[in-house]
Scaffold this motif. Structure first.
Motif, mmCIF file in Angstrom:
data_model
loop_
_atom_site.group_PDB
_atom_site.id
_atom_site.type_symbol
_atom_site.label_atom_id
_atom_site.label_comp_id
_atom_site.label_asym_id
_atom_site.label_seq_id
_atom_site.Cartn_x
_atom_site.Cartn_y
_atom_site.Cartn_z
ATOM 1 N N GLN A 18 24.092 16.420 -40.351
ATOM 2 C CA GLN A 18 24.142 15.611 -39.098
ATOM 3 C C GLN A 18 24.228 16.662 -37.807
ATOM 4 O O GLN A 18 23.992 16.016 -36.832
ATOM 5 N N CYS A 43 21.346 17.578 -33.961
ATOM 6 C CA CYS A 43 21.569 17.498 -32.340
ATOM 7 C C CYS A 43 21.045 18.593 -31.545
ATOM 8 O O CYS A 43 20.709 19.589 -32.202
ATOM 9 N N GLN A 79 29.033 13.034 -27.568
ATOM 10 C CA GLN A 79 28.338 11.887 -27.631
ATOM 11 C C GLN A 79 28.444 11.205 -28.970
ATOM 12 O O GLN A 79 28.610 9.979 -29.095
ATOM 13 N N LYS A 80 27.992 12.166 -29.888
ATOM 14 C CA LYS A 80 27.738 11.393 -30.993
ATOM 15 C C LYS A 80 28.988 11.370 -32.102
ATOM 16 O O LYS A 80 29.043 10.376 -32.869
#
Ligand code: TXA
Ligand code: MG
Length: 391
Positions: free
Chosen positions: A221, A225, A106-107
């Motif tokens: 990052q 998640c 998704q990211k």
């Protein structure tokens, strides 16, 4: 999940793309194409003969698996389902993509992130892609040219970086030509790559999940998640490691120009010419790579006579042996102060100095704590360097 596109048949680029896709489908000679990270050397991942063509052209060891490039999630699902379920199974909506990867996809997709997935027993992938492993690496590249090429070919593309094995990855089409001329027929030229270092490779199938190769996506990052809060670093980039690397590619010599590379850690003072000669002896040709702080001047150091004035530190025998008074050619490349531009220019600089015949290259390292790109840059430099100067 999927997307549509329409090509303008009037454009010459369209014809180049179509002819590259045709080669991918029908020939066993791989095709080089740009991605946002580095240039890849692609082949139909479902045909053994085509995939073997990659290993042959690159002279890559066959136990080093390839990354599979896909253009849609539906295409990826086809590679994850056992053959019995290749259609939509009983109208059920079972998604074979492991949940752990959903937030990452998704990211970060399309983009510089490769995920490890389980290979089903009767996988459609040619066995040469996975080099016998039970997993395969997949990524959806963030380059439109790459995405359209995969779509046109209609098959997933196995693609390592398009360099000759052990050389720095190519970041412009000319690098590919330099390494593989005569071995392949097609290079799609998309100009310089945006990122300049290869994708981050992650393994979410083991506990805790781990990063097997640092790249554009950072550990911070990833930690944001769901399921990745405890992600660990699974690569070792210092040379003293005795551990078997989890990504087979990480055990091979890499990113190596012909010259000997000396890596200075950030915050070391800029090397002085006299000291360099003292420590490493005279060389016919030396290269320097400035990054954040060094400002070795291009002009002043263009040619320097060595051997005459070596200061007073010559008391020991080894150092006082006569030094040739030949001219030493010095070449300085400045990559700019900004980390992204350092990453973009790094492989080009190593290749450039190689071409100019540099025997030694002194590189200013950067602080790898700064972020993902800095960590990736230092990881690649460590693999290229034979000597590291720490402060
Ligand atoms: O940015 C990139 O990832 C570029 C572009 C062309 O997409 N590709 C690339 O491929 O760098 P390559 O083959 O040069 O590096 C792939 C790395 C190697 O270190 C390989 O060992 C690792 O990924 N790898 C691939 N499949 C793996 C698997 N199933 N398990 C563990 N490591 C794997
Ligand atoms: Mg590579």
């Amino acid at each position: 999940d999927d997307w549509e596109f329409k090509l303008d048949e009037e454009l010459i680029d369209t014809h180049h793309l179509q002819s590259a896709a045709h080669s991918l489908k029908h020939s066993d000679v791989p095709v080089a194409f740009p991605t946002e990270t580095v240039y890849g050397l692609g082949a139909d991942a479902t045909r053994s003969e085509a995939v073997k063509g990659i290993y042959k052209a690159k002279q890559r060891p066959v136990d080093n698996p390839l990354i599979v490039h896909i253009s849609s999630l539906n295409q990826l699902r086809q590679l994850l389902r056992p053959s019995g379920q290749r259609g939509i199974a009983n109208g059920a909506t079972f998604d074979p993509i492991p949940d752990i990867y959903k937030p990452l996809i998704q990211k970060f997709w399309p983009g510089p992130l490769t995920i490890l997935l389980p290979t089903p027993n009767d996988s459609r992938l040619a066995p040469e892609v996975t080099a016998g492993l039970k997993t395969f690496g997949a990524r959806m590249p963030g380059s439109l040219l790459a995405m359209v090429l995969i779509k046109l070919a209609g098959v997933p593309l196995a693609a390592p970086s398009a360099n000759a094995s052990t050389k720095p990855s190519p970041t412009v089409a000319e690098h590919v030509k330099y390494d593989l001329d005569g071995r392949i027929d097609t290079i799609l030229d998309g100009g310089p790559c945006d990122v300049g270092v290869e994708s981050t490779v992650v393994d979410g199938l083991s506990t805790p999940p781990s990063i097997l190769r640092p790249g554009g996506v950072s550990i911070e990052q990833l930690r944001q998640c769901v399921g990745w809060e405890n992600v660990v670093i699974g690569y070792k980039d210092s040379s003293e490691t005795g551990l078997a690397p989890k990504a087979p590619g990480m055990k091979y010599r890499h990113y190596s120009p012909k010259a000997q590379v000396v890596l200075y850690h950030a915050n070391n003072p800029q090397p002085e010419w006299n000291k360099v000669i003292e420590e490493f002896g005279p060389r016919k040709s030396i290269g320097f790579i400035n990054t954040k702080k060094w400002n070795l001047p291009k002009e002043k150091m263009a040619t320097t006579a060595i051997g005459s004035d070596r200061g007073e530190s010559q008391s020991n025998d080894a150092a006082s042996s006569p030094v040739t008074s030949s001219e030493s050619k010095v070449c300085v490349i400045s990559l700019g102060r900004d980390t992204e531009s350092i990453a973009r220019g790094l492989f080009s600089a190593l290749r450039d100095l190689d071409k100019r015949g540099a025997e030694m290259i002194f590189v200013e390292g950067i602080d790898e704590q700064e972020g993902a790109t800095a960590a990736a840059v230092m990881n690649r430099l460590r693999k290229a360097a034979e000597v590291e100067i720490r402060d």
